[in-house]
Design a protein around this motif. Structure first.
Motif, PDB file in Angstrom:
ATOM      1  N   GLN A  91       0.826  -1.207   0.000  1.00  0.00           N
ATOM      2  CA  GLN A  91       0.000   0.000   0.000  1.00  0.00           C
ATOM      3  C   GLN A  91       0.860   1.256   0.000  1.00  0.00           C
ATOM      4  N   ALA A  92       1.989   1.223   0.713  1.00  0.00           N
ATOM      5  CA  ALA A  92       2.897   2.377   0.690  1.00  0.00           C
ATOM      6  C   ALA A  92       3.424   2.605  -0.724  1.00  0.00           C
ATOM      7  N   ALA A  93       3.783   1.517  -1.403  1.00  0.00           N
ATOM      8  CA  ALA A  93       4.246   1.649  -2.790  1.00  0.00           C
ATOM      9  C   ALA A  93       3.130   2.186  -3.681  1.00  0.00           C
ATOM     10  N   GLY A  94       1.893   1.760  -3.428  1.00  0.00           N
ATOM     11  CA  GLY A  94       0.771   2.258  -4.211  1.00  0.00           C
ATOM     12  C   GLY A  94       0.533   3.745  -4.005  1.00  0.00           C
ATOM     13  N   VAL A  95       0.667   4.208  -2.761  1.00  0.00           N
ATOM     14  CA  VAL A  95       0.487   5.631  -2.466  1.00  0.00           C
ATOM     15  C   VAL A  95       1.553   6.452  -3.183  1.00  0.00           C
ATOM     16  N   LEU A 134      10.941   6.483  -7.450  1.00  0.00           N
ATOM     17  CA  LEU A 134      12.106   5.717  -6.996  1.00  0.00           C
ATOM     18  C   LEU A 134      11.977   5.314  -5.528  1.00  0.00           C
ATOM     19  N   ILE A 135      11.370   6.176  -4.719  1.00  0.00           N
ATOM     20  CA  ILE A 135      11.146   5.815  -3.311  1.00  0.00           C
ATOM     21  C   ILE A 135      10.216   4.615  -3.225  1.00  0.00           C
ATOM     22  N   GLY A 136       9.154   4.625  -4.054  1.00  0.00           N
ATOM     23  CA  GLY A 136       8.247   3.476  -4.079  1.00  0.00           C
ATOM     24  C   GLY A 136       8.966   2.204  -4.498  1.00  0.00           C
ATOM     25  N   ALA A 182      18.272  -0.708  -3.586  1.00  0.00           N
ATOM     26  CA  ALA A 182      19.238   0.079  -4.357  1.00  0.00           C
ATOM     27  C   ALA A 182      18.607   1.346  -4.917  1.00  0.00           C
ATOM     28  N   ALA A 183      17.298   1.329  -5.160  1.00  0.00           N
ATOM     29  CA  ALA A 183      16.622   2.512  -5.700  1.00  0.00           C
ATOM     30  C   ALA A 183      16.601   3.652  -4.697  1.00  0.00           C
ATOM     31  N   ASP A 184      16.822   3.359  -3.429  1.00  0.00           N
ATOM     32  CA  ASP A 184      16.821   4.395  -2.407  1.00  0.00           C
ATOM     33  C   ASP A 184      17.937   5.400  -2.646  1.00  0.00           C
TER      34      ASP A 184
END
Length: 384
Positions: free
Chosen positions: A190-194, A309-311, A318-320
């Motif tokens: 859900q965090a990735a969806g937001v 990228l945060i999602g 690594a995307a962080d």
């Protein structure tokens, strides 16, 4: 005849158009119902198995011939989300046991009737209150006392039904420690969806701002306002996930990962609020045909890139690093921009800088370090 014939033809065309639409709506409704069932399948199975185990234990181990209250107590106690479950299972278990116990004793001594029903409900609820019960436990005590007194009066039952109720609650308490893996995965998903929705809103706003498209910026604003409900869902999922890893011995190894997602809720809430103001001001500038620097749509797109990228970093750490770099560069860029002339442009720039800081916090950067990555402007337009 021709007008009539034409009207009939139009009705046939209308019928032909409506039929596929109705079929699509029906299929969508079925999919939603199936999806709802899938989301509750673990809970349904858990209740059914707990009821069966409670009944079998009371029937074959304890030796009660009709252990009605064992499966009932098990199902009633499990009827909560995991975030509430262990505490409320214990509370309902006590309430059920108090109600059944008081009802059994009262029926044995005074029999049944209207006066007995009124008195036994008041007595059971009073006992629950004196034990320090909340509304839920007190209500359950009254309900179970009423069932014992009216539907299943048995002066010769002794304490067997009280034992069944307590046994069912204990089985439910044990079953409640078994949590579905979905409660661990859902907060991250859900965090990735937001974050994905936030990135799409920013991109749509950038496109609308660049083309001066009122419909596009209006739609982006509508989506930004609707994003609050997504955050509420995330908040609930995070709370449930934290409760799972804290209380279930089978899920505690996931505690660190789940807590990381829960810690995102506050800065993500701020990012959504700042983004909503940013999008609204972009929409106002288009509606009023106010001037906006040509570079601003590109800045919004870079902000969307950092958000996306945060999602992705929630599943690919690594995307962080890439998100931190994109947002840091964007923060420094906003400090070098000249102060725009119009009110809307000034507000957009200020909100852009504030949102960058909120998003940097989502990458694990402290608030103080995030502010350093968005340098103070010499013209006095600060980010907070």
């Amino acid at each position: 005849m021709d007008p009539v014939r034409l009207t009939l033809d139009q009705l046939r065309e209308l019928r032909d158009d409506i039929a596929p639409q109705a079929a699509r709506r029906s299929r969508a409704s079925i999919r939603r119902r199936v999806e709802r069932w899938r989301s509750r399948a673990f809970f349904i199975a858990q209740c059914a198995l707990a009821a069966g185990v409670a009944w079998a234990f009371a029937r074959y181990v304890v030796g009660h011939k009709q252990p009605f209250f064992a499966p009932v107590a098990a199902m009633v106690c499990l009827g909560f989300s995991f975030g509430q479950r262990l505490r409320r299972v214990a509370e309902v278990m006590v309430g059920v046991a108090v109600g059944v116990g008081v009802g059994d004793l009262f029926v044995k001594a005074f029999g049944t009737g209207v006066a007995q029903l009124v008195f036994v409900i008041a007595l059971a609820m009073s006992v629950a209150v004196l034990l320090g019960a909340g509304n839920l436990m007190t209500t359950q005590a009254g309900v179970q006392a009423a069932i014992v007194t009216t539907l299943l009066p048995n002066p010769n039952a002794g304490f067997s039904r009280w034992q069944d109720a307590a046994l069912g609650g204990l089985v439910a308490l044990a079953a409640a420690t078994i949590a579905p893996a979905a409660a661990i995965r859902r907060p991250r998903q859900q965090a990735a969806g937001v974050l994905s929705e936030l990135a799409e809103i920013l991109n749509e706003t950038a496109d609308g701002l660049r083309s001066r498209d009122e419909e596009a910026v209006t739609d982006a604003l509508r989506r930004a306002r609707a994003s609050e409900s997504r955050l509420d869902d995330l908040r609930s999922a995070a709370e449930e996930g934290v409760a799972v890893v804290r209380l279930s011995p089978f899920r505690r190894r996931h505690r660190g990962r789940v807590q990381e997602i829960a810690d995102l809720v506050v800065p993500l809430d701020r990012a959504i609020r700042n983004t909503r103001v940013l999008v609204r001001r972009c929409a106002v500038s288009v509606w009023r045909d106010e001037g906006m620097p040509a570079e601003y749509p590109m800045l919004l797109e870079r902000l969307a890139d950092g958000t996306r990228l945060i999602g992705e970093s929630l599943f690919e750490p690594a995307a962080d690093v890439a998100a931190h770099r994109v947002l840091g560069e964007l923060g420094r860029r906003t400090a070098d921009l000249p102060l725009p002339a119009g009110l809307s442009a000034v507000v957009v720039l200020g909100q852009l800088r504030s949102t960058i800081i909120d998003l940097l916090e989502l990458t694990g950067t402290s608030y103080d370090d995030a502010r350093k990555l968005v340098p103070l402007r010499l013209d006095g337009l600060d980010e907070k």
